[in-house]
Design a protein around this motif. Structure first.
Motif, PDB file in Angstrom:
ATOM      1  N   GLN A   1      10.483  22.181  -3.429  1.00 46.47           N
ATOM      2  CA  GLN A   1      10.559  22.720  -2.078  1.00 46.47           C
ATOM      3  C   GLN A   1      11.962  23.234  -1.779  1.00 46.47           C
ATOM      4  O   GLN A   1      12.941  22.724  -2.324  1.00 46.47           O
ATOM      5  CB  GLN A   1      10.197  21.640  -1.051  1.00 46.47           C
ATOM      6  CG  GLN A   1       8.796  21.120  -1.209  1.00 46.47           C
ATOM      7  CD  GLN A   1       8.540  19.890  -0.354  1.00 46.47           C
ATOM      8  OE1 GLN A   1       9.422  19.066  -0.156  1.00 46.47           O
ATOM      9  NE2 GLN A   1       7.319  19.777   0.149  1.00 46.47           N
ATOM     10  N   ILE A   2      12.040  24.232  -0.899  1.00 48.37           N
ATOM     11  CA  ILE A   2      13.335  24.712  -0.416  1.00 48.37           C
ATOM     12  C   ILE A   2      13.317  24.702   1.102  1.00 48.37           C
ATOM     13  O   ILE A   2      12.257  24.757   1.723  1.00 48.37           O
ATOM     14  CB  ILE A   2      13.675  26.138  -0.915  1.00 48.37           C
ATOM     15  CG1 ILE A   2      12.648  27.150  -0.425  1.00 48.37           C
ATOM     16  CG2 ILE A   2      13.812  26.187  -2.413  1.00 48.37           C
ATOM     17  CD1 ILE A   2      13.057  28.589  -0.623  1.00 48.37           C
ATOM     18  N   VAL A   3      14.488  24.627   1.688  1.00 47.77           N
ATOM     19  CA  VAL A   3      14.639  24.732   3.137  1.00 47.77           C
ATOM     20  C   VAL A   3      15.339  26.051   3.408  1.00 47.77           C
ATOM     21  O   VAL A   3      16.402  26.318   2.851  1.00 47.77           O
ATOM     22  CB  VAL A   3      15.462  23.551   3.708  1.00 47.77           C
ATOM     23  CG1 VAL A   3      15.731  23.757   5.184  1.00 47.77           C
ATOM     24  CG2 VAL A   3      14.751  22.233   3.457  1.00 47.77           C
ATOM     25  N   LEU A   4      14.723  26.880   4.240  1.00 47.77           N
ATOM     26  CA  LEU A   4      15.374  28.133   4.618  1.00 47.77           C
ATOM     27  C   LEU A   4      16.472  27.802   5.619  1.00 47.77           C
ATOM     28  O   LEU A   4      16.228  27.076   6.596  1.00 47.77           O
ATOM     29  CB  LEU A   4      14.365  29.096   5.248  1.00 47.77           C
ATOM     30  CG  LEU A   4      13.233  29.542   4.331  1.00 47.77           C
ATOM     31  CD1 LEU A   4      12.254  30.418   5.103  1.00 47.77           C
ATOM     32  CD2 LEU A   4      13.762  30.279   3.132  1.00 47.77           C
ATOM     33  N   PRO A   5      17.685  28.319   5.414  1.00 48.20           N
ATOM     34  CA  PRO A   5      18.769  28.022   6.343  1.00 48.20           C
ATOM     35  C   PRO A   5      18.416  28.427   7.779  1.00 48.20           C
ATOM     36  O   PRO A   5      17.716  29.413   8.008  1.00 48.20           O
ATOM     37  CB  PRO A   5      19.933  28.866   5.804  1.00 48.20           C
ATOM     38  CG  PRO A   5      19.612  29.051   4.358  1.00 48.20           C
ATOM     39  CD  PRO A   5      18.117  29.148   4.295  1.00 48.20           C
ATOM     40  N   LYS A   6      18.876  27.626   8.727  1.00 44.98           N
ATOM     41  CA  LYS A   6      18.556  27.855  10.144  1.00 44.98           C
ATOM     42  C   LYS A   6      18.939  29.265  10.583  1.00 44.98           C
ATOM     43  O   LYS A   6      18.210  29.900  11.334  1.00 44.98           O
ATOM     44  CB  LYS A   6      19.247  26.824  11.024  1.00 44.98           C
ATOM     45  CG  LYS A   6      18.905  27.032  12.478  1.00 44.98           C
ATOM     46  CD  LYS A   6      19.398  25.951  13.366  1.00 44.98           C
ATOM     47  CE  LYS A   6      19.046  26.388  14.762  1.00 44.98           C
ATOM     48  NZ  LYS A   6      18.847  25.418  15.720  1.00 44.98           N
ATOM     49  N   GLN A   7      20.094  29.762  10.132  1.00 49.17           N
ATOM     50  CA  GLN A   7      20.537  31.098  10.526  1.00 49.17           C
ATOM     51  C   GLN A   7      19.500  32.149  10.114  1.00 49.17           C
ATOM     52  O   GLN A   7      19.197  33.054  10.873  1.00 49.17           O
ATOM     53  CB  GLN A   7      21.893  31.400   9.902  1.00 49.17           C
ATOM     54  CG  GLN A   7      22.516  32.677  10.396  1.00 49.17           C
ATOM     55  CD  GLN A   7      23.884  32.894   9.778  1.00 49.17           C
ATOM     56  OE1 GLN A   7      24.196  32.385   8.716  1.00 49.17           O
ATOM     57  NE2 GLN A   7      24.711  33.659  10.457  1.00 49.17           N
ATOM     58  N   ALA A   8      18.923  32.015   8.926  1.00 49.42           N
ATOM     59  CA  ALA A   8      17.904  32.958   8.454  1.00 49.42           C
ATOM     60  C   ALA A   8      16.624  32.813   9.272  1.00 49.42           C
ATOM     61  O   ALA A   8      16.016  33.812   9.677  1.00 49.42           O
ATOM     62  CB  ALA A   8      17.614  32.731   6.976  1.00 49.42           C
ATOM     63  N   ARG A   9      16.204  31.561   9.533  1.00 49.79           N
ATOM     64  CA  ARG A   9      14.984  31.335  10.319  1.00 49.79           C
ATOM     65  C   ARG A   9      15.129  31.888  11.724  1.00 49.79           C
ATOM     66  O   ARG A   9      14.213  32.529  12.253  1.00 49.79           O
ATOM     67  CB  ARG A   9      14.660  29.842  10.391  1.00 49.79           C
ATOM     68  CG  ARG A   9      14.284  29.224   9.067  1.00 49.79           C
ATOM     69  CD  ARG A   9      13.736  27.801   9.225  1.00 49.79           C
ATOM     70  NE  ARG A   9      14.417  26.959  10.177  1.00 49.79           N
ATOM     71  CZ  ARG A   9      15.398  26.100   9.878  1.00 49.79           C
ATOM     72  NH1 ARG A   9      15.818  25.990   8.625  1.00 49.79           N
ATOM     73  NH2 ARG A   9      15.935  25.361  10.810  1.00 49.79           N
ATOM     74  N   THR A  10      16.283  31.674  12.328  1.00 45.44           N
ATOM     75  CA  THR A  10      16.521  32.160  13.685  1.00 45.44           C
ATOM     76  C   THR A  10      16.540  33.678  13.719  1.00 45.44           C
ATOM     77  O   THR A  10      15.890  34.293  14.564  1.00 45.44           O
ATOM     78  CB  THR A  10      17.853  31.598  14.232  1.00 45.44           C
ATOM     79  OG1 THR A  10      17.788  30.177  14.220  1.00 45.44           O
ATOM     80  CG2 THR A  10      18.119  32.085  15.643  1.00 45.44           C
ATOM     81  N   ARG A  11      17.266  34.275  12.804  1.00 42.72           N
ATOM     82  CA  ARG A  11      17.392  35.734  12.789  1.00 42.72           C
ATOM     83  C   ARG A  11      16.046  36.425  12.596  1.00 42.72           C
ATOM     84  O   ARG A  11      15.773  37.453  13.198  1.00 42.72           O
ATOM     85  CB  ARG A  11      18.366  36.147  11.701  1.00 42.72           C
ATOM     86  CG  ARG A  11      18.687  37.609  11.729  1.00 42.72           C
ATOM     87  CD  ARG A  11      19.779  37.909  10.736  1.00 42.72           C
ATOM     88  NE  ARG A  11      20.155  39.289  10.889  1.00 42.72           N
ATOM     89  CZ  ARG A  11      21.367  39.730  10.869  1.00 42.72           C
ATOM     90  NH1 ARG A  11      22.359  38.895  10.711  1.00 42.72           N
ATOM     91  NH2 ARG A  11      21.624  40.995  10.999  1.00 42.72           N
TER      92      ARG A  11
ATOM     93  N   MET B   1      24.587  32.367   2.651  1.00 41.95           N
ATOM     94  CA  MET B   1      23.706  31.247   2.876  1.00 41.95           C
ATOM     95  C   MET B   1      23.193  30.752   1.527  1.00 41.95           C
ATOM     96  O   MET B   1      22.831  31.555   0.681  1.00 41.95           O
ATOM     97  CB  MET B   1      22.505  31.677   3.722  1.00 41.95           C
ATOM     98  CG  MET B   1      22.831  31.979   5.162  1.00 41.95           C
ATOM     99  SD  MET B   1      21.360  32.438   6.097  1.00 41.95           S
ATOM    100  CE  MET B   1      21.345  34.201   5.767  1.00 41.95           C
ATOM    101  N   THR B   2      23.147  29.468   1.390  1.00 47.00           N
ATOM    102  CA  THR B   2      22.591  28.884   0.167  1.00 47.00           C
ATOM    103  C   THR B   2      21.663  27.742   0.540  1.00 47.00           C
ATOM    104  O   THR B   2      21.728  27.194   1.646  1.00 47.00           O
ATOM    105  CB  THR B   2      23.692  28.349  -0.779  1.00 47.00           C
ATOM    106  OG1 THR B   2      24.407  27.327  -0.091  1.00 47.00           O
ATOM    107  CG2 THR B   2      24.633  29.446  -1.222  1.00 47.00           C
ATOM    108  N   THR B   3      20.801  27.402  -0.376  1.00 47.27           N
ATOM    109  CA  THR B   3      19.901  26.263  -0.231  1.00 47.27           C
ATOM    110  C   THR B   3      19.659  25.722  -1.625  1.00 47.27           C
ATOM    111  O   THR B   3      20.137  26.314  -2.598  1.00 47.27           O
ATOM    112  CB  THR B   3      18.580  26.677   0.467  1.00 47.27           C
ATOM    113  OG1 THR B   3      17.837  25.520   0.811  1.00 47.27           O
ATOM    114  CG2 THR B   3      17.762  27.618  -0.380  1.00 47.27           C
ATOM    115  N   LYS B   4      18.978  24.599  -1.739  1.00 49.47           N
ATOM    116  CA  LYS B   4      18.707  24.098  -3.082  1.00 49.47           C
ATOM    117  C   LYS B   4      17.255  23.664  -3.192  1.00 49.47           C
ATOM    118  O   LYS B   4      16.598  23.349  -2.198  1.00 49.47           O
ATOM    119  CB  LYS B   4      19.663  22.990  -3.468  1.00 49.47           C
ATOM    120  CG  LYS B   4      19.456  21.663  -2.794  1.00 49.47           C
ATOM    121  CD  LYS B   4      20.473  20.669  -3.337  1.00 49.47           C
ATOM    122  CE  LYS B   4      20.228  19.310  -2.724  1.00 49.47           C
ATOM    123  NZ  LYS B   4      21.161  18.320  -3.194  1.00 49.47           N
TER     124      LYS B   4
END
Length: 84
Positions: free
Chosen positions: A10-20, A1-4
């Protein structure tokens, strides 16, 4: 997973990480720098999440959750991510 990182820092946490991790909007995260890494940790412990288990009587796959936790479609989706 990556974000920028945005131009506003600001960063956005990937949905997969937020869901898990069952992170919801408004969740407060502690931020710590460890070497060259940034570690974000939810300030409140993450509630025990529902799991998929095999019912011993029927052999069917069912959701199991603590008695006070209501199982949502999002919970089932998150459980399926870890299911073999």
């Amino acid at each position: 997973m990556t974000t920028k990182l945005s131009t506003r820092g600001q960063i956005v946490l990937p949905k997969q990480a937020r869901t898990r991790l069952q992170l919801r909007p408004g969740t407060k995260l502690a931020c710590k720098v460890e070497g060259n890494s940034i570690v974000l940790t939810p300030e409140q412990p993450v509630a025990e999440k529902p799991k998929l288990v095999r019912d011993p009587r029927t052999g069917l796959i069912i959701t199991k959750s603590p008695g006070h936790v209501r199982v949502t479609s999002e919970d089932v989706h998150a459980a399926l991510v870890d299911f073999p």
